[in-house]
Design a protein around this motif. Structure first.
Motif, mmCIF file in Angstrom:
data_model
loop_
_atom_site.group_PDB
_atom_site.id
_atom_site.type_symbol
_atom_site.label_atom_id
_atom_site.label_comp_id
_atom_site.label_asym_id
_atom_site.label_seq_id
_atom_site.Cartn_x
_atom_site.Cartn_y
_atom_site.Cartn_z
ATOM 1 N N THR A 1 0.867 -1.168 0.000
ATOM 2 C CA THR A 1 0.000 0.000 0.000
ATOM 3 C C THR A 1 0.906 1.221 0.000
ATOM 4 O OG1 THR A 1 -1.667 -1.200 1.280
ATOM 5 C CG2 THR A 1 -1.880 1.194 1.191
ATOM 6 N N ALA A 2 0.782 2.055 -1.019
ATOM 7 C CA ALA A 2 1.728 3.150 -1.203
ATOM 8 C C ALA A 2 1.720 4.125 -0.034
ATOM 9 C CB ALA A 2 1.412 3.891 -2.505
ATOM 10 N N TYR A 3 0.525 4.423 0.500
ATOM 11 C CA TYR A 3 0.426 5.457 1.524
ATOM 12 C C TYR A 3 -0.511 5.019 2.640
ATOM 13 C CZ TYR A 3 2.220 8.040 -2.484
ATOM 14 O OH TYR A 3 2.960 8.440 -3.557
ATOM 15 N N PRO A 4 -0.178 5.325 3.893
ATOM 16 C CA PRO A 4 -1.032 4.948 5.033
ATOM 17 C C PRO A 4 -2.176 5.940 5.243
ATOM 18 C CG PRO A 4 0.932 6.029 5.851
ATOM 19 C CD PRO A 4 1.082 5.958 4.340
ATOM 20 N N VAL A 5 -2.916 6.182 4.178
ATOM 21 C CA VAL A 5 -4.020 7.141 4.192
ATOM 22 C C VAL A 5 -5.249 6.430 3.629
ATOM 23 C CG1 VAL A 5 -4.856 9.347 3.305
ATOM 24 C CG2 VAL A 5 -2.449 9.095 3.898
ATOM 25 N N PHE A 6 -6.361 6.488 4.352
ATOM 26 C CA PHE A 6 -7.546 5.723 3.980
ATOM 27 C C PHE A 6 -8.640 6.627 3.417
ATOM 28 C CE2 PHE A 6 -5.166 3.028 6.709
ATOM 29 C CZ PHE A 6 -5.468 1.729 6.329
ATOM 30 N N ALA A 7 -9.079 6.311 2.207
ATOM 31 C CA ALA A 7 -10.089 7.118 1.530
ATOM 32 C C ALA A 7 -11.463 6.915 2.154
ATOM 33 C CB ALA A 7 -10.137 6.756 0.050
ATOM 34 N N GLU A 8 -12.210 8.008 2.270
ATOM 35 C CA GLU A 8 -13.583 7.917 2.759
ATOM 36 C C GLU A 8 -14.584 8.312 1.684
ATOM 37 O OE1 GLU A 8 -15.470 8.668 6.976
ATOM 38 O OE2 GLU A 8 -15.117 10.607 5.993
ATOM 39 N N LYS A 9 -14.239 9.329 0.888
ATOM 40 C CA LYS A 9 -15.106 9.723 -0.217
ATOM 41 C C LYS A 9 -14.259 10.357 -1.310
ATOM 42 C CE LYS A 9 -16.288 14.328 1.620
ATOM 43 N NZ LYS A 9 -17.388 15.267 1.914
ATOM 44 N N ALA B 1 -11.675 14.602 -9.308
ATOM 45 C CA ALA B 1 -10.233 14.468 -9.110
ATOM 46 C C ALA B 1 -9.814 14.741 -7.671
ATOM 47 C CB ALA B 1 -9.490 15.408 -10.051
ATOM 48 N N GLU B 2 -10.734 14.629 -6.745
ATOM 49 C CA GLU B 2 -10.431 14.894 -5.339
ATOM 50 C C GLU B 2 -10.854 13.710 -4.465
ATOM 51 O OE1 GLU B 2 -11.217 19.431 -4.418
ATOM 52 O OE2 GLU B 2 -12.724 18.671 -5.817
ATOM 53 N N ILE B 3 -10.048 13.441 -3.433
ATOM 54 C CA ILE B 3 -10.333 12.389 -2.462
ATOM 55 C C ILE B 3 -10.203 12.982 -1.064
ATOM 56 C CG2 ILE B 3 -9.681 10.108 -1.601
ATOM 57 C CD1 ILE B 3 -8.296 9.569 -4.254
ATOM 58 N N TRP B 4 -11.096 12.560 -0.171
ATOM 59 C CA TRP B 4 -11.002 12.959 1.237
ATOM 60 C C TRP B 4 -10.763 11.718 2.074
ATOM 61 C CZ3 TRP B 4 -13.913 15.209 -2.410
ATOM 62 C CH2 TRP B 4 -13.863 16.609 -2.529
ATOM 63 N N ASP B 5 -9.789 11.789 2.997
ATOM 64 C CA ASP B 5 -9.524 10.626 3.829
ATOM 65 C C ASP B 5 -10.446 10.604 5.042
ATOM 66 O OD1 ASP B 5 -8.503 12.324 5.807
ATOM 67 O OD2 ASP B 5 -6.423 11.672 5.566
ATOM 68 N N ILE B 6 -10.320 9.562 5.868
ATOM 69 C CA ILE B 6 -11.238 9.388 6.989
ATOM 70 C C ILE B 6 -11.042 10.443 8.079
ATOM 71 C CG2 ILE B 6 -11.521 6.927 6.601
ATOM 72 C CD1 ILE B 6 -9.576 6.499 8.949
ATOM 73 N N GLU B 7 -9.946 11.203 7.984
ATOM 74 C CA GLU B 7 -9.723 12.295 8.935
ATOM 75 C C GLU B 7 -10.138 13.643 8.360
ATOM 76 O OE1 GLU B 7 -5.666 12.069 10.236
ATOM 77 O OE2 GLU B 7 -5.863 10.011 10.951
ATOM 78 N N GLY B 8 -10.700 13.610 7.148
ATOM 79 C CA GLY B 8 -11.222 14.828 6.542
ATOM 80 C C GLY B 8 -10.234 15.594 5.692
#
Length: 429
Positions: free
Chosen positions: A26-34, A38-45
């Motif tokens: 897994t390239a990055y320890p960041v989890f997508a929420e929505k 061309a934009e992604i927000w992680d579970i921390e906003g």
């Protein structure tokens, strides 16, 4: 962890390490929420601009409303029957559209699968059945998937092939033209001719598989002249030409398929990724006579051509036309290359910048020296870019290529914001 306790990237990462094997990186320890376009927000906003596009899957953007609507409609009707048991109209509609749009000479037929690797596996099966020959030729640096035949075709050992052999026999590799690194078209053709003399007679070769633009290999582009030479060699010896369009297809290069830039007609095309905007779907498209060479029951798969994925694929093909995605890809590519050339003026570590339509990449090398590719600098750049809110992917035989697979539908302001993060990150590293 209680149900009411808010998850963080760190807590989820710890759970990931405890429950998922290390073999899947897994390239990055960041989890997508929505995600949207061309934009992604992680579970921390935190917001990220996506220049990775799910590894080339989101050409039409995350959660395009037309695709989402088509998926929801199909979910309410049929989720699965298995096409081999009881077929359904979306499968036929999508095949009709692919046959009509594909650069296949004469009539075409299409069969659907679930992944790019599965498409390549079946393209090889079809080629061998059609020709009665065993040999397959592919290219150094090429990536064709992680299943065993696809791995045999793949031209890079680490990390893909290490420890997994033995692989399928009668698979051979020749150099892919990379003039920036000293491999000319003539070198590749000479290697092919030498292969015919030393390892396998051309009368035993079923197919040559090539990515018109290498994906994982570094976005090196096979020129029209090179592809025409390959086509002529295939025609001379009765060899089929397979265009692997898993990453380069579906408008990424300004054509529906990258092979169209050359004007030649392949015998088989494999495609996946942006075909269904994130739903698991792939296809093999080929000449009718070739596709019909396999006996009934020889092809298929339980989930292959799932109706929900087919509905997404139909929506993608419709919106490519309705929203002028091909034209947008050409415009995007011109802007990216122009902006990167401006950035390069201040950063000599940027080597060659290349692209075909919206499929754009640049090399990172030490002091502008093509003979000193810098994977370390590429790693530092992608890491720093993420800190500033940009998802950026590296690739290439030397691990030094930065590829840009931002959704073609991205707003110009978003793309320029992402490029400014690249500039800022280069300055900091």
């Amino acid at each position: 962890m209680t149900g009411n306790q808010k998850q963080t990237n760190q807590t989820l990462w710890e759970r990931r390490l405890a429950n998922v094997p290390r073999g899947v990186t897994t390239a990055y320890p960041v989890f997508a929420e929505k995600a949207k376009n061309a934009e992604i927000w992680d579970i921390e906003g935190k917001r990220f601009i996506d220049f990775g596009g799910g590894i080339g899957v989101q050409n039409t953007g995350h959660c395009h409303p037309k695709v989402v609507a088509a998926i929801h409609k199909q979910v309410d009707q049929v989720l699965h029957t298995a096409f081999q048991i009881m077929p359904y109209e979306p499968y036929i509609v999508l095949c009709e559209k692919l046959n009509a749009k594909s650069p296949i000479e004469g009539g075409a037929k299409t069969i659907l699968f679930s992944s790019g690797a599965e498409a390549l596996e079946n393209a090889v099966k079809i080629a061998r059945a059609a020709t009665g020959r065993p040999g397959i030729i592919s290219f150094l640096g090429g990536f064709h998937g992680r299943t065993m035949m696809a791995l045999a075709l793949t031209g890079k050992v680490v990390p893909y092939k290490k420890g997994f052999g033995p692989f399928a026999s009668d698979v051979y590799h020749i150099p892919f033209p990379m003039e920036y690194h000293g491999v000319t078209e003539d070198d590749s053709i000479k290697a092919l001719n030498n292969l015919f003399k030393a390892d396998i007679d051309p009368s035993r070769v079923a197919a040559i598989a090539i990515e018109p633009v290498q994906g994982e290999g570094g976005f090196y582009i096979a020129s029209p002249s090179f592809l025409k030479k390959l086509r002529a060699i295939c025609d001379e010896h009765g060899i089929l030409l397979i265009a692997d369009e898993v990453q380069s297809g579906f408008a990424r290069t300004g054509k529906l398929f990258a092979i169209e830039h050359s004007g030649i007609k392949p015998d088989l095309i494999t495609t996946a990724k942006s075909l269904a905007a994130g739903m698991p779907l792939s296809a093999v498209i080929g000449k009718t006579s070739i596709m019909d060479s396999v006996e009934p029951g020889g092809l298929g798969g339980t989930y292959a051509g799932n109706p929900v994925a087919c509905a997404a694929g139909i929506a993608v093909m419709d919106l490519i036309e309705e929203e002028g995605i091909l034209e947008k890809s050409v415009k995007l590519g011109k802007m990216l290359i122009a902006e990167l050339n401006e950035i390069k003026k201040s950063y000599p570590h940027i080597g060659e910048i290349r692209g075909l339509g919206g499929m754009v990449a640049f090399e990172l090398v030490e002091n502008g020296d093509a003979n000193k590719p810098s994977a370390d600098l590429a790693k530092k750049l992608t890491t720093k870019a993420l800190e500033h809110g940009l998802v950026l992917l590296s690739c290439g035989v030397y691990g030094n290529v930065i590829r840009i697979l931002v959704p073609i539908t991205a707003e110009e302001s978003i793309v320029k914001e992402g490029l400014s993060i690249i500039t800022k990150s280069l300055k900091e590293i």
